[in-house]
Design a protein around this motif. Structure first.
Motif, PDB file in Angstrom:
ATOM      1  N   TYR A  38     -13.049 -45.682  41.731  1.00 34.36           N
ATOM      2  CA  TYR A  38     -14.417 -45.836  41.245  1.00 34.36           C
ATOM      3  C   TYR A  38     -14.570 -45.202  39.866  1.00 34.36           C
ATOM      4  CZ  TYR A  38     -19.462 -45.367  40.819  1.00 34.36           C
ATOM      5  OH  TYR A  38     -20.756 -45.424  40.360  1.00 34.36           O
ATOM      6  N   ALA A  39     -14.002 -44.020  39.689  1.00 34.31           N
ATOM      7  CA  ALA A  39     -14.067 -43.359  38.377  1.00 34.31           C
ATOM      8  C   ALA A  39     -13.390 -44.213  37.314  1.00 34.31           C
ATOM      9  CB  ALA A  39     -13.416 -41.978  38.462  1.00 34.31           C
ATOM     10  N   ASP A  40     -12.245 -44.814  37.675  1.00 33.80           N
ATOM     11  CA  ASP A  40     -11.524 -45.674  36.732  1.00 33.80           C
ATOM     12  C   ASP A  40     -12.332 -46.933  36.425  1.00 33.80           C
ATOM     13  OD1 ASP A  40      -9.034 -46.361  35.240  1.00 33.80           O
ATOM     14  OD2 ASP A  40      -8.971 -48.014  36.679  1.00 33.80           O
ATOM     15  N   ALA A  41     -12.976 -47.502  37.455  1.00 39.88           N
ATOM     16  CA  ALA A  41     -13.792 -48.701  37.249  1.00 39.88           C
ATOM     17  C   ALA A  41     -14.968 -48.412  36.329  1.00 39.88           C
ATOM     18  CB  ALA A  41     -14.280 -49.235  38.597  1.00 39.88           C
ATOM     19  N   CYS A  42     -15.550 -47.233  36.455  1.00 33.55           N
ATOM     20  CA  CYS A  42     -16.673 -46.857  35.585  1.00 33.55           C
ATOM     21  C   CYS A  42     -16.226 -46.715  34.132  1.00 33.55           C
ATOM     22  CB  CYS A  42     -17.307 -45.556  36.071  1.00 33.55           C
ATOM     23  SG  CYS A  42     -18.244 -45.741  37.614  1.00 33.55           S
ATOM     24  N   ASN A  47     -20.307 -53.243  33.019  1.00 28.79           N
ATOM     25  CA  ASN A  47     -21.061 -54.141  33.882  1.00 28.79           C
ATOM     26  C   ASN A  47     -20.909 -53.748  35.346  1.00 28.79           C
ATOM     27  OD1 ASN A  47     -21.099 -56.742  35.659  1.00 28.79           O
ATOM     28  ND2 ASN A  47     -22.293 -57.261  33.833  1.00 28.79           N
ATOM     29  N   ASP A  48     -22.039 -53.535  36.028  1.00 28.66           N
ATOM     30  CA  ASP A  48     -21.993 -53.118  37.430  1.00 28.66           C
ATOM     31  C   ASP A  48     -21.363 -54.184  38.311  1.00 28.66           C
ATOM     32  OD1 ASP A  48     -22.831 -51.218  39.626  1.00 28.66           O
ATOM     33  OD2 ASP A  48     -23.959 -52.980  40.246  1.00 28.66           O
ATOM     34  N   GLY A  49     -21.578 -55.448  37.981  1.00 23.31           N
ATOM     35  CA  GLY A  49     -20.989 -56.523  38.767  1.00 23.31           C
ATOM     36  C   GLY A  49     -19.473 -56.491  38.736  1.00 23.31           C
ATOM     37  N   LYS A  50     -18.893 -56.223  37.557  1.00 22.14           N
ATOM     38  CA  LYS A  50     -17.441 -56.135  37.432  1.00 22.14           C
ATOM     39  C   LYS A  50     -16.909 -54.945  38.223  1.00 22.14           C
ATOM     40  CE  LYS A  50     -16.632 -59.548  34.528  1.00 22.14           C
ATOM     41  NZ  LYS A  50     -15.814 -60.717  34.917  1.00 22.14           N
ATOM     42  N   ARG A  51     -17.626 -53.823  38.153  1.00 20.81           N
ATOM     43  CA  ARG A  51     -17.199 -52.654  38.929  1.00 20.81           C
ATOM     44  C   ARG A  51     -17.237 -52.950  40.420  1.00 20.81           C
ATOM     45  NH1 ARG A  51     -20.513 -49.737  35.115  1.00 20.81           N
ATOM     46  NH2 ARG A  51     -22.189 -49.570  36.670  1.00 20.81           N
ATOM     47  N   THR A  52     -18.282 -53.633  40.845  1.00 19.05           N
ATOM     48  CA  THR A  52     -18.422 -53.941  42.269  1.00 19.05           C
ATOM     49  C   THR A  52     -17.330 -54.901  42.735  1.00 19.05           C
ATOM     50  OG1 THR A  52     -20.798 -53.533  42.241  1.00 19.05           O
ATOM     51  CG2 THR A  52     -19.959 -54.931  44.001  1.00 19.05           C
ATOM     52  N   GLY A  85       6.735 -53.853  46.659  1.00 17.74           N
ATOM     53  CA  GLY A  85       7.507 -55.085  46.646  1.00 17.74           C
ATOM     54  C   GLY A  85       6.860 -56.261  47.357  1.00 17.74           C
ATOM     55  N   ARG A  86       5.748 -56.033  48.041  1.00 15.92           N
ATOM     56  CA  ARG A  86       5.078 -57.150  48.690  1.00 15.92           C
ATOM     57  C   ARG A  86       4.391 -58.036  47.654  1.00 15.92           C
ATOM     58  NH1 ARG A  86       1.129 -54.480  52.865  1.00 15.92           N
ATOM     59  NH2 ARG A  86       1.002 -52.963  51.139  1.00 15.92           N
ATOM     60  N   TYR A  87       4.235 -59.295  48.015  1.00 18.72           N
ATOM     61  CA  TYR A  87       3.552 -60.254  47.149  1.00 18.72           C
ATOM     62  C   TYR A  87       2.060 -60.228  47.439  1.00 18.72           C
ATOM     63  CZ  TYR A  87       8.239 -62.150  46.347  1.00 18.72           C
ATOM     64  OH  TYR A  87       9.560 -62.306  46.020  1.00 18.72           O
ATOM     65  N   ILE A  88       1.258 -60.422  46.385  1.00 17.70           N
ATOM     66  CA  ILE A  88      -0.195 -60.371  46.551  1.00 17.70           C
ATOM     67  C   ILE A  88      -0.854 -61.374  45.614  1.00 17.70           C
ATOM     68  CG2 ILE A  88      -0.414 -58.492  44.851  1.00 17.70           C
ATOM     69  CD1 ILE A  88      -2.836 -57.480  46.464  1.00 17.70           C
ATOM     70  N   SER A  89      -1.979 -61.906  46.043  1.00 17.34           N
ATOM     71  CA  SER A  89      -2.839 -62.712  45.185  1.00 17.34           C
ATOM     72  C   SER A  89      -4.278 -62.329  45.490  1.00 17.34           C
ATOM     73  CB  SER A  89      -2.614 -64.206  45.427  1.00 17.34           C
ATOM     74  OG  SER A  89      -3.413 -64.994  44.551  1.00 17.34           O
ATOM     75  N   ILE A  90      -5.125 -62.338  44.455  1.00 16.77           N
ATOM     76  CA  ILE A  90      -6.503 -61.860  44.558  1.00 16.77           C
ATOM     77  C   ILE A  90      -7.443 -62.893  43.940  1.00 16.77           C
ATOM     78  CG2 ILE A  90      -8.120 -60.065  43.792  1.00 16.77           C
ATOM     79  CD1 ILE A  90      -5.667 -58.174  43.607  1.00 16.77           C
ATOM     80  N   SER A  91      -8.608 -63.068  44.543  1.00 23.67           N
ATOM     81  CA  SER A  91      -9.624 -63.940  43.968  1.00 23.67           C
ATOM     82  C   SER A  91     -11.005 -63.388  44.288  1.00 23.67           C
ATOM     83  CB  SER A  91      -9.501 -65.359  44.535  1.00 23.67           C
ATOM     84  OG  SER A  91     -10.483 -66.224  43.987  1.00 23.67           O
ATOM     85  N   HIS A  92     -11.944 -63.620  43.384  1.00 23.72           N
ATOM     86  CA  HIS A  92     -13.335 -63.261  43.673  1.00 23.72           C
ATOM     87  C   HIS A  92     -14.259 -64.264  43.008  1.00 23.72           C
ATOM     88  CE1 HIS A  92     -13.198 -61.450  39.650  1.00 23.72           C
ATOM     89  NE2 HIS A  92     -12.189 -60.713  40.054  1.00 23.72           N
ATOM     90  N   THR A  93     -15.399 -64.440  43.632  1.00 26.41           N
ATOM     91  CA  THR A  93     -16.430 -65.331  43.138  1.00 26.41           C
ATOM     92  C   THR A  93     -17.770 -64.704  43.479  1.00 26.41           C
ATOM     93  OG1 THR A  93     -17.191 -67.646  43.138  1.00 26.41           O
ATOM     94  CG2 THR A  93     -16.583 -66.696  45.271  1.00 26.41           C
ATOM     95  N   LYS A  94     -18.844 -65.359  43.157  1.00 27.90           N
ATOM     96  CA  LYS A  94     -20.156 -64.795  43.443  1.00 27.90           C
ATOM     97  C   LYS A  94     -20.316 -64.578  44.948  1.00 27.90           C
ATOM     98  CE  LYS A  94     -24.013 -67.260  43.207  1.00 27.90           C
ATOM     99  NZ  LYS A  94     -25.149 -68.042  42.634  1.00 27.90           N
TER     100      LYS A  94
END
Length: 203
Positions: A38-42, A47-52, A85-94
């Motif tokens: 959270y500290a890093d995100a701030c 933008n609060d939306g990006k942090r969230t 070493g694990r594979y990951i993918s991330i997505s976000h939308t409204k």
């Protein structure tokens, strides 16, 4: 709880879906392990939306990782990687966050909120030789190509360098998508409802 579900797709792969309800600072209180995040995100985002969004991804990862937060880094193409070493993918939308993790295989995931906006930009991502029947089909094609783009991130694919096979939309199913650069076809599984469309693929 904002966690919608965590499901095991196979013995090596799990996929999580999160509804964004709490703000970033609330997630930091609910998940003490995320205080530094959270500290890093701030610091990174005004933008609060990006942090969230960032905190929601991390909270979902904690739930998928038995209460601990794995270390995430990014390669030159911006593709996320886990330090173990694990594979990951991330997505976000409204309103939603999706994550997929696999022990053995490259993965891709995408989530889009349900909207008819894709109809206005269909020419940007649908080829002339692709079949579409309605907004649902357009949403699945859009999301499926986003997933394949992530799956083959090193190829830096354009929309017209991916081709979907004809399909009829159901609430759940799969569509075959061809990476035309490599001549490789993969199955992209989808789920669509009145709130979102979710797609994922395992290479």
């Amino acid at each position: 709880m904002p966690l919608l579900r965590i499901q095991h797709i196979d013995e090596d792969t799990q996929q999580g879906l999160w509804i964004i309800e709490e703000r970033a600072e609330e997630l930091a209180r609910l998940y003490p392990v995320l205080c530094e995040e959270y500290a890093d995100a701030c610091r990174r985002f005004k933008n609060d939306g990006k942090r969230t969004e960032r905190m929601s991804v991390r909270a979902l990862l904690v739930d998928m990782n038995n209460g601990t937060l794995p270390v995430i880094s990014y390669n030159d193409e911006g593709k996320p990687m886990l330090s173990d070493g694990r594979y990951i993918s991330i997505s976000h939308t409204k309103g939603f966050v999706a994550v997929i993790i696999s022990e053995q295989h490259p993965v891709g995931v995408d989530v889009e909120y349900y909207s008819d906006r894709v109809g206005k930009v269909a020419k940007r991502f649908v080829r002339e030789d692709e079949w579409t029947e309605d907004i649902d089909a357009l949403l699945v094609i859009w999301s499926a190509k986003e997933t394949v783009y992530k799956l083959f991130s090193e190829d830096n694919l354009w929309f017209d360098e991916m081709r979907t096979a004809p399909f009829h939309v159901q609430t759940e199913g799969f569509v075959e998508v061809e990476n035309l650069k490599k001549g490789i076809t993969v199955r992209v599984f989808y789920e669509i409802n009145e709130d979102y469309v979710l797609t994922y693929s395992i290479l």
